[in-house]
Design a protein around this motif. Structure first.
Motif: not given
Length: 122
Positions: A16, A59, A63
């Motif tokens: 995030l 990112s 994830y």
């Protein structure tokens, strides 16, 4: 450590943060075009947009990695809150109540000394 979280949630937090950082860099890069700084502004915009895009792709990788780790994690019921949580590694924390969990008794946290019982006169 002030903030304690499970390992899966830590990976998701880093994903995030990388997403937010990448989007912020892209927005700042657009200043080169919006304020019409000429050719230098376009170069600044291009560089910042590429850096932001790299951060967003990073990112996405974080994830994906967290998702792959999550599928192989041991699932158990937390003895404190009773909710189903996942453990990565030898020790981890409950995703909900932050209780330290382990499957190996040698890594179990030390218990605090039990409260002394007070005797009341009868």
């Amino acid at each position: 450590m002030l903030f304690k979280s499970s390992k899966v949630n830590e990976f998701r937090l880093w994903g995030l943060l990388l997403t937010m950082f990448g989007l912020l860099i892209m927005v700042l890069g657009m200043a080169g075009i919006v304020f019409e700084w000429g050719t230098v502004g376009r170069v600044i915009a291009a560089v910042f947009l590429v850096l932001g895009l790299i951060s967003v792709f990073a990112s996405m990788a974080v994830y994906f990695w967290a998702g792959m780790l999550s599928t192989s994690a041991v699932v158990l019921e937390c003895p404190e809150c009773g909710k189903t949580t996942k453990i990565l590694g030898k020790t981890d924390r409950c995703m909900f109540c932050k209780t330290i969990l382990t499957l190996d008794p040698t890594h179990a946290p030390k218990e605090t000394e039990p409260a002394t019982q007070q005797h009341t006169p009868q």
